[in-house]
Scaffold this motif. Structure first.
Motif, mmCIF file in Angstrom:
data_model
loop_
_atom_site.group_PDB
_atom_site.id
_atom_site.type_symbol
_atom_site.label_atom_id
_atom_site.label_comp_id
_atom_site.label_asym_id
_atom_site.label_seq_id
_atom_site.Cartn_x
_atom_site.Cartn_y
_atom_site.Cartn_z
ATOM 1 N N GLY A 571 27.531 49.433 17.144
ATOM 2 C CA GLY A 571 26.594 50.343 16.535
ATOM 3 C C GLY A 571 26.434 50.184 15.076
ATOM 4 O O GLY A 571 25.599 51.011 14.268
ATOM 5 N N ARG A 572 26.796 49.360 14.551
ATOM 6 C CA ARG A 572 26.579 49.068 12.978
ATOM 7 C C ARG A 572 25.819 47.328 12.713
ATOM 8 O O ARG A 572 25.942 46.492 13.391
ATOM 9 N N ALA A 573 25.338 47.264 11.537
ATOM 10 C CA ALA A 573 24.424 46.164 11.267
ATOM 11 C C ALA A 573 25.321 45.529 10.371
ATOM 12 O O ALA A 573 25.741 45.996 9.454
ATOM 13 N N PHE A 574 25.673 44.149 10.218
ATOM 14 C CA PHE A 574 26.363 43.546 9.462
ATOM 15 C C PHE A 574 25.576 42.395 8.845
ATOM 16 O O PHE A 574 24.624 41.698 9.261
ATOM 17 N N PRO A 604 24.542 51.700 3.511
ATOM 18 C CA PRO A 604 25.495 50.720 3.604
ATOM 19 C C PRO A 604 26.755 51.422 3.706
ATOM 20 O O PRO A 604 26.853 52.620 3.109
ATOM 21 N N LEU A 605 27.825 51.075 4.552
ATOM 22 C CA LEU A 605 28.911 51.741 4.718
ATOM 23 C C LEU A 605 30.202 51.113 4.171
ATOM 24 O O LEU A 605 31.126 51.869 3.701
ATOM 25 N N PRO A 621 19.812 47.402 9.848
ATOM 26 C CA PRO A 621 19.920 45.957 9.195
ATOM 27 C C PRO A 621 19.300 45.545 7.876
ATOM 28 O O PRO A 621 18.235 46.084 7.811
ATOM 29 N N VAL A 622 19.859 44.380 7.423
ATOM 30 C CA VAL A 622 18.808 43.632 6.532
ATOM 31 C C VAL A 622 17.852 42.683 7.137
ATOM 32 O O VAL A 622 18.259 41.859 7.946
ATOM 33 N N GLU A 623 16.726 43.119 7.226
ATOM 34 C CA GLU A 623 15.561 42.030 7.745
ATOM 35 C C GLU A 623 15.184 40.860 6.841
ATOM 36 O O GLU A 623 14.988 39.873 7.392
ATOM 37 N N ASP A 624 15.346 41.026 5.568
ATOM 38 C CA ASP A 624 14.837 40.007 4.657
ATOM 39 C C ASP A 624 16.008 39.866 3.555
ATOM 40 O O ASP A 624 15.637 41.042 2.613
#
Length: 772
Positions: A571-574, A604-605, A621-624
């Protein structure tokens, strides 16, 4: 013979065991054979232990020649009665450290003590040149040249990547290169169990290291931090079935404990010593025939230096084995071995100008010795290599700070320390000399408290622990120090009192020690090795499989590119970035990136940073990654972030302490770390508000952006023209998995199931990455 014949300053570069120390002393012994009253030769080394070792080894040739000489040391371990006598009646040869030399030069008797000095020997000069201790030393040598015109300086080193740069650091010297001798016998130590995915203790290889110790006469087992040394020492004892005598040596142990180990080594009563940088340099105790480096060396020069402790003879190869502590370190160790075989030392010889906080301390100590003329002192300072190009304006700013404290502080009497009278500067209050001398030095480690066994008569000293660690203890807590588990009883007069504990499951003391980061050159070698599959044959099979799977699932970070990965998990974006720029640079970049991610609404966590990469987890998430990694945008945000960040305040506290604005040691009392932090934070905020161009703030900004946070490395990493490679991975990748485990270690603490939980977490992570 070249050193003996030389009439100018020399830099002698010779392999360990090549006799360079004796060569450095030989001209002195020739002179002294003809007679000399007073101090003739001054020997300066980075370590107190090294001075003690040299004194013992020098005595043999002196006795054989039949010279009637006094050879004494003068360090922080020297009894006060002997130090007082040396000011009146110095020996012919005095062995000391940069700090003790600075103290001796601050006494009014200095002109008399040093007037007859003919030679100065600077041992392990490369190690001193890498820190402010070296700058302090070269200012002291410049002072010696004024007190004794015509003296000759000899620098000694075994590991120099840029000889001409080191010679310039000495103020100009002729470089003499000795034959390098046979190449070392060095390799990775085969282990029954593969290196774990994360961690840095090397405990998985304790039994393999013990077997290597059993097969050798005397082994030195190096670890990179004091806490790791304590843990590995305990791990070795658990597998020491033959009950071989093994010692422990590091800088936080008591003087008595260190000397006991040193004497046992010299007498041949030990089979191994677990140690840190406290035994790195030039020591020749016992018949060491094997060096074991547990954990990646982080620096090729350091590895070469440590290798040289084995077979301390010119005509025999040194034998060393390296034990990687985790999977990334396997690659780093292979890269380091390759660099050693190619004699490719890291460091590049780059030197920044001499730091101004050290110059401020030198000015104040010069005033302790007596009045001085500004023009004469400036001319003297220019003779010190690091300060050869010092602008007069910077010197005057330092003198003004020493005199008044600067614009915002000139109204306070406590910082009005110098005054000018009849063209000469002198101390406003001569009683200040005691306080200034008590605060000499450029090493500003975390505040430490002494540890003693509880007793009505004071108890046995065991060593030191960090003040922050001591503050976290409650009566009954146990921790490890000097290889012993002790029980915390209480704090009495700033001393941690302990008793012996029956338990074998301690808390671990947080020793400050040396915060090691991998050198930029070694990091770049690691990146090249990862990106070159045809060179993987030097890696173990499991490591080759790990990298091959990374190539299959994602990509291999290649030189000239900036590789980024993004993936989802739990459940987190890395967001993972492989920068190979060192831990400090990655930590700084992660702080700046999380700030920009916050502004972009990505939530950000947290993050984790290693020498090779950084990992940030966030809600979105970071897309770019390209906009986030704009060097110009990061540079704009750096100053605002630094000015209000604790990193900057920590840097200011260190600089203010060296420059003499903050005094930690006062007669009859010592400020606690909290008191000093409170004082420095108030001063920092006051100067920012009322005197933003204050000298110490200028120094702090320069040092923080250049060294403490390695922003130069960040700019180099993000240089224009470097291709950004962005991989959207289906899940956690093999290279990112160890980073997630580093994060996982933070959340799993204490209890007997810690190791099992870590193993279960590691196996689950590896299955997810396709590795198990």
């Amino acid at each position: 013979m070249e050193v003996l014949a030389a009439r100018e300053d020399t830099l002698l570069i010779a392999p360990t065991g090549g006799g360079k120390t004796l060569a450095g002393f030989l001209p002195s012994l020739v002179d002294l054979a003809e007679g000399h009253d007073g101090l003739h030769t001054l020997y300066v080394s980075p370590l107190k232990a090294l001075s003690k070792d040299i004194a013992r080894n020098l005595r043999a040739p002196v006795d054989e020649i039949g010279l009637d000489l006094r050879i004494e040391d003068r360090t922080g371990d020297t009894p006060a009665s002997q130090r007082r006598r040396q000011r009146v009646d110095p020996p012919q040869i005095l062995l000391t450290t940069p700090e003790s030399l600075a103290l001796m030069l601050s006494y009014p008797e200095a002109p008399k003590i040093f007037a007859g000095v003919r030679r100065v020997v600077l041992d392990e000069i490369h190690a001193l040149a890498e820190s402010k201790r070296g700058d302090q030393l070269m200012l002291g040598v410049a002072r010696l040249r004024s007190l004794s015109p015509g003296l000759t300086v000899t620098g000694l080193s075994a590991t120099v990547e840029a000889p001409e740069a080191l010679a310039a650091f000495m103020g100009g010297a002729r470089v003499i290169m000795a034959d390098p001798g046979p190449p070392p016998d060095i390799a990775m130590l085969p282990t029954e169990r593969p290196a774990p995915w994360a961690g840095g203790g090397g405990r998985h290889a304790a039994r393999d290291v013990m077997a290597a110790i059993e097969a050798s006469r005397l082994s030195l087992v190096f670890l990179n931090t004091r806490a790791q040394a304590e843990l590995f020492f305990q791990a070795l004892w658990e597998v020491n079935d033959a009950a071989l005598p093994i010692g422990l040596h590091h800088g936080s142990l008591s003087r008595e404990a260190r000397h006991k180990v040193e004497e046992a080594m010299a007498e041949g009563n030990l089979r191994a010593v677990v140690c840190t940088g406290s035994l790195d340099l030039g020591l020749d105790w016992g018949d060491v025939d094997l060096v074991l480096q547990v954990g990646a060396p982080k620096n090729v020069k350091r590895l070469v230096q440590r290798i040289g402790r084995a077979n301390h003879r010119y005509d025999e190869p040194s034998r060393a084995r390296i034990v990687p502590a985790n999977r990334f370190e396997v690659v780093e160790c292979a890269a380091a071995l390759e660099a050693v075989r190619e004699s490719d030392l890291d460091g590049g010889g780059r030197r920044w100008r001499g730091p101004l906080d050290v110059l401020c301390q030198h000015i104040l100590l010069t005033a302790c010795a007596g009045p001085f003329e500004a023009d004469a002192l400036y001319a003297e300072v220019l003779r010190a290599g690091p300060y050869a190009r010092l602008p007069r304006a910077d010197f005057d700013d330092c003198l003004e700070f020493c005199a008044t404290g600067g614009y915002a502080l000139r109204a306070y009497d406590r910082w009005q320390r110098l005054l000018q009278r009849e063209g000469k500067w002198q101390l406003r209050d001569p009683r200040a000399t005691r306080d200034l001398r008590m605060n000499i030095g450029t090493i500003t480690e975390t505040e430490k408290l002494k540890v003693r066994r509880k007793s009505r008569r004071g108890g046995t000293p065991l060593g030191e622990v960090e003040e922050g660690f001591a503050a976290s203890l409650s009566p009954g807590d146990t921790f490890l120090i000097g290889g012993q588990v002790v029980r915390y009883e209480g704090l009495r007069e700033m001393v941690v009192e302990v008793t012996d504990a029956a338990t074998r499951e301690p808390k671990i003391a947080v020793f400050s020690g040396l915060k090691m980061a991998t050198s930029l050159e070694l990091s770049q070698r690691v990146q090249r090795l990862i990106a070159t599959p045809e060179h993987w044959d030097q890696l173990p099979p499991d490591t080759r499989d790990w990298l091959a799977l990374q190539r299959e699932i994602s990509t291999l970070p290649a030189p000239g590119t900036l590789t980024c990965e993004t993936f989802l998990r739990g459940g987190r974006a890395f967001f993972c970035l492989y920068g190979f720029a060192g831990r400090n640079a990655h930590q700084t970049l992660a702080l700046l990136l999380t700030h920009r991610m916050e502004q972009a609404g990505l939530g950000p966590l947290g993050f984790v940073a290693t020498d090779y990469a950084l990992l940030i987890w966030s809600i979105d998430p970071v897309e770019d990654p390209a906009p986030l990694l704009s060097a110009e945008g990061l540079r704009e945000g750096l100053r605002d972030w630094l000015e209000s960040n604790a990193v900057m305040k920590r840097a200011f506290r260190s600089i203010a302490t060296i420059a003499g604005l903050i005094q930690r040691n006062l007669p009859g009392q010592r400020k606690s770390g909290k008191q000093a932090t409170f004082s420095s934070d108030i001063l920092y905020d006051t100067l920012r508000r009322y005197d933003p161009d204050h000298l110490l703030l200028r120094i702090t900004r320069e040092e923080a952006s250049r060294g403490l946070v390695d922003f130069d490395r960040i700019e180099e990493m993000l240089a224009q023209g470097r291709e950004i490679v962005h991989i959207r991975a289906p899940h956690v990748t093999p290279l990112a998995a160890p980073l997630l485990l580093e994060h996982g270690q933070v959340g799993i603490r204490g209890g007997t199931g810690e190791a099992r939980l870590m193993e279960e977490e590691a196996q689950a992570m590896m299955r997810e990455a396709g590795l198990a």
